[in-house]
Design a protein around this motif. Structure first.
Motif, mmCIF file in Angstrom:
data_model
loop_
_atom_site.group_PDB
_atom_site.id
_atom_site.type_symbol
_atom_site.label_atom_id
_atom_site.label_comp_id
_atom_site.label_asym_id
_atom_site.label_seq_id
_atom_site.Cartn_x
_atom_site.Cartn_y
_atom_site.Cartn_z
ATOM 1 N N ASN A 1 4.041 -18.633 5.605
ATOM 2 C CA ASN A 1 2.872 -18.021 5.376
ATOM 3 C C ASN A 1 2.653 -17.868 4.009
ATOM 4 N N LYS A 2 1.304 -17.795 3.433
ATOM 5 C CA LYS A 2 1.019 -17.591 2.216
ATOM 6 C C LYS A 2 0.685 -16.246 1.899
ATOM 7 N N ILE A 3 1.655 -15.313 1.282
ATOM 8 C CA ILE A 3 1.371 -13.958 1.189
ATOM 9 C C ILE A 3 1.274 -13.599 -0.355
ATOM 10 N N LEU A 4 0.250 -12.677 -0.616
ATOM 11 C CA LEU A 4 -0.034 -12.563 -1.945
ATOM 12 C C LEU A 4 0.399 -11.073 -2.240
ATOM 13 N N ALA A 5 0.939 -10.700 -3.199
ATOM 14 C CA ALA A 5 1.078 -9.135 -3.744
ATOM 15 C C ALA A 5 0.155 -9.004 -4.822
ATOM 16 N N VAL A 6 -1.078 -8.139 -4.552
ATOM 17 C CA VAL A 6 -1.923 -7.770 -5.605
ATOM 18 C C VAL A 6 -1.170 -6.518 -6.220
ATOM 19 N N VAL A 7 -1.220 -6.657 -7.757
ATOM 20 C CA VAL A 7 -0.578 -5.549 -8.297
ATOM 21 C C VAL A 7 -1.561 -4.819 -9.466
ATOM 22 N N PRO A 8 -2.609 -3.845 -9.112
ATOM 23 C CA PRO A 8 -3.450 -3.466 -9.959
ATOM 24 C C PRO A 8 -2.590 -2.546 -11.010
ATOM 25 N N ALA A 9 -3.042 -2.743 -12.149
ATOM 26 C CA ALA A 9 -2.259 -2.159 -13.339
ATOM 27 C C ALA A 9 -3.033 -1.427 -14.393
ATOM 28 N N TYR A 10 -3.352 -0.102 -14.731
ATOM 29 C CA TYR A 10 -3.965 0.212 -15.649
ATOM 30 C C TYR A 10 -2.967 1.037 -16.528
ATOM 31 N N ASN A 11 -2.659 0.698 -17.785
ATOM 32 C CA ASN A 11 -1.788 1.097 -18.770
ATOM 33 C C ASN A 11 -0.264 1.540 -18.094
ATOM 34 N N GLU A 12 0.178 0.117 -17.745
ATOM 35 C CA GLU A 12 1.535 0.273 -17.149
ATOM 36 C C GLU A 12 2.471 -0.482 -17.801
ATOM 37 N N GLU A 13 2.258 -0.522 -19.003
ATOM 38 C CA GLU A 13 3.336 -1.393 -20.229
ATOM 39 C C GLU A 13 4.660 -0.890 -19.663
ATOM 40 N N GLU A 14 4.904 0.161 -19.540
ATOM 41 C CA GLU A 14 6.344 0.767 -19.621
ATOM 42 C C GLU A 14 6.877 0.217 -18.076
ATOM 43 N N ASN A 15 6.193 0.013 -17.028
ATOM 44 C CA ASN A 15 6.733 -0.342 -15.738
ATOM 45 C C ASN A 15 6.418 -1.559 -15.268
ATOM 46 N N ILE A 16 5.694 -2.452 -15.833
ATOM 47 C CA ILE A 16 5.008 -3.699 -15.127
ATOM 48 C C ILE A 16 6.167 -4.539 -15.130
ATOM 49 N N SER B 1 -6.718 -2.240 -19.546
ATOM 50 C CA SER B 1 -5.696 -1.214 -20.060
ATOM 51 C C SER B 1 -5.825 -1.085 -21.620
ATOM 52 N N LYS B 2 -5.648 0.078 -21.921
ATOM 53 C CA LYS B 2 -5.703 0.211 -23.537
ATOM 54 C C LYS B 2 -4.288 -0.058 -23.997
ATOM 55 N N ASP B 3 -3.397 -0.410 -23.198
ATOM 56 C CA ASP B 3 -2.092 -0.359 -23.692
ATOM 57 C C ASP B 3 -1.513 -1.810 -23.801
ATOM 58 N N ARG B 4 -0.404 -2.395 -23.952
ATOM 59 C CA ARG B 4 -0.049 -3.663 -23.938
ATOM 60 C C ARG B 4 0.307 -4.292 -22.579
ATOM 61 N N ALA C 1 -1.458 -5.971 -20.559
ATOM 62 C CA ALA C 1 -2.010 -7.627 -20.448
ATOM 63 C C ALA C 1 -1.271 -8.448 -21.343
ATOM 64 N N GLU C 2 -0.854 -7.979 -22.502
ATOM 65 C CA GLU C 2 -0.086 -9.003 -23.458
ATOM 66 C C GLU C 2 1.196 -9.342 -23.004
ATOM 67 N N ILE C 3 1.855 -8.085 -22.402
ATOM 68 C CA ILE C 3 3.203 -8.240 -21.837
ATOM 69 C C ILE C 3 3.243 -9.169 -20.699
ATOM 70 N N CYS C 4 2.064 -9.000 -19.830
ATOM 71 C CA CYS C 4 1.989 -10.079 -18.699
ATOM 72 C C CYS C 4 1.914 -11.346 -19.183
ATOM 73 N N ARG C 5 1.079 -11.771 -20.215
ATOM 74 C CA ARG C 5 1.005 -12.949 -20.752
ATOM 75 C C ARG C 5 2.256 -13.407 -21.269
ATOM 76 N N GLU C 6 2.777 -12.651 -22.098
ATOM 77 C CA GLU C 6 4.286 -12.920 -22.741
ATOM 78 C C GLU C 6 5.329 -13.239 -21.302
ATOM 79 N N GLN C 7 5.021 -12.669 -20.406
ATOM 80 C CA GLN C 7 6.134 -12.901 -19.400
ATOM 81 C C GLN C 7 5.603 -14.136 -18.410
ATOM 82 N N GLY C 8 4.610 -14.569 -18.426
ATOM 83 C CA GLY C 8 3.770 -15.741 -17.844
ATOM 84 C C GLY C 8 3.589 -15.151 -16.365
ATOM 85 N N TYR C 9 3.277 -13.954 -16.307
ATOM 86 C CA TYR C 9 2.806 -13.470 -14.860
ATOM 87 C C TYR C 9 1.353 -14.028 -14.681
#
Lengths: 116, 238
Positions: free
Chosen positions: B10-25, B48-51, B53-61
């Motif tokens: 089955n194709k299953i997708l986890a949707v992870v909404p994130a607002y200013n979650e640089e510490e947890n993402i 998000s006003k914090d990092r 998005a950048e962290i996600c891009r760095e990690q390749g998410y």
């Protein structure tokens, strides 16, 4: 307050609710955006059923009649609503500007990447 | 696992909404990668006003980065649109703050498959008792009014860990005012969709700030009560 005024308040509340329920059933408005009007309608109904509230508050504040107090309260509520709406519209304009710019810039980015 | 194995699952997708979650993402996504490898995921950065998005891009998410903040409903819907457009059979909302446990997703999927359930809620209170506390007051109220108006008993109405099947994904993606909230669950129950709950474990938020304060909580409860007790009867079935 006289009976006709009290009835008018309750009918007014019902009309407000009917109007918004029609909008909701046509998916033309979101519930979050009409919460104020629910509270407003509830306020009208409470005043209509318990005119003593208006009578006593009016006396306390020195109004000539409870009806005057009710109208002033409604006008004040509507003004507050207008102020909040002005702020919201301004914020929406800003978001719209940002979105428009981002779409256009992303478009150009895509164009330039294709040309490379 | 091999491409072939994945292709038949089955194709299953986890949707992870994130607002200013640089510490947890990062820890949240690691939980998904390690404990739910069969599940695809996408982060929805809600302006998000914090990092974040950048962290996600760095990690390749995989990242849907909204240019402006829309709030949870907007971010969630963006994720649902992605799920719909990419043909996912199931989509599960997964919090970015680390409160949800990725290991519980499989049980939710199995429940949905075994019993043809449309919405599976990851509930803290299927086998554990709901505590009698001020925090749970709202939850009890919502359980009560949902039961009153739809007949369905939902033990954890405010749980954000909800799994949806394809028909529901389509609706959530394309309709307005179907946010990831208890009133949408009640509405779906009213419309005859099958709702079920599976016991899950949730942790307390690891770092960062929660979105709720007193004013917001009051407005939230007002919204839910008005929606479930009153507006629900006027909404047309999709």
């Amino acid at each position: 307050m006289s009976i006709p005024i009290r009835v008018a308040l309750i009918i007014g509340a019902v009309l407000v609710l009917l109007y918004f329920m029609r909008k909701v059933s046509k998916s033309q408005i979101k519930i979050n955006d009409i919460l104020f009007w629910f509270v407003f309608a509830a306020f009208l109904v409470v005043l209509g059923i318990f005119p003593q509230i208006a009578t006593s508050l009016a006396g306390l504040l020195g109004f000539q009649s409870p009806a005057n107090f009710v109208w002033l309260t409604m006008i004040t509520l509507l003004l507050v609503r207008e102020f909040i709406a002005s702020v919201q519209i301004s914020q929406l304009r800003s978001k719209l500007a940002t979105l428009t710019q981002e779409i256009a810039l992303a478009d150009l980015d895509e164009q330039q990447n294709k040309d490379r | 696992m091999t491409e072939l194995e994945r292709g038949t699952m089955n194709k299953i997708l986890a949707v992870v909404p994130a607002y200013n979650e640089e510490e947890n993402i990062v820890s949240t996504i690691e939980d998904l990668k390690v404990n739910a490898p069969q599940v695809d995921f996408v982060v929805v950065n809600d302006g998000s006003k914090d990092r974040t998005a950048e962290i996600c891009r760095e990690q390749g998410y995989p990242l849907i980065s909204l240019p402006v903040n829309l709030g949870l409903a907007g971010g969630f819907q963006a994720g649902m649109k992605y799920a719909y457009r990419n043909g996912y059979e199931y989509a599960v909302q997964f919090d970015a703050d680390g409160q949800h446990s990725a290991a519980c997703i499989q049980a939710m999927v199995e429940e949905a498959q075994a019993n043809q359930i449309d919405v599976v809620i990851g509930s803290r209170f299927v086998s554990n008792k709901k505590p009698f506390s001020a925090r749970m007051l709202g939850s009890r109220l919502l359980t009560g009014i949902t039961k009153l108006t739809t007949g369905r008993s939902i033990s954890d109405p405010t749980s954000g860990m909800r799994l949806f099947n394809a028909p529901v994904i389509a609706m959530l993606a394309n309709e307005h005012d179907l946010g990831p909230e208890p009133d949408t669950v009640a509405l779906l129950a009213r419309w005859g969709y099958k709702i079920s709950e599976v016991q899950v474990e949730m942790r307390d938020r690891i770092a960062g700030e929660s979105y709720l304060n007193l004013t917001k909580s009051v407005i939230y409860m007002l919204h839910m009560c008005v929606s479930i007790l009153f507006v629900q009867w006027f909404r047309r079935k999709k």
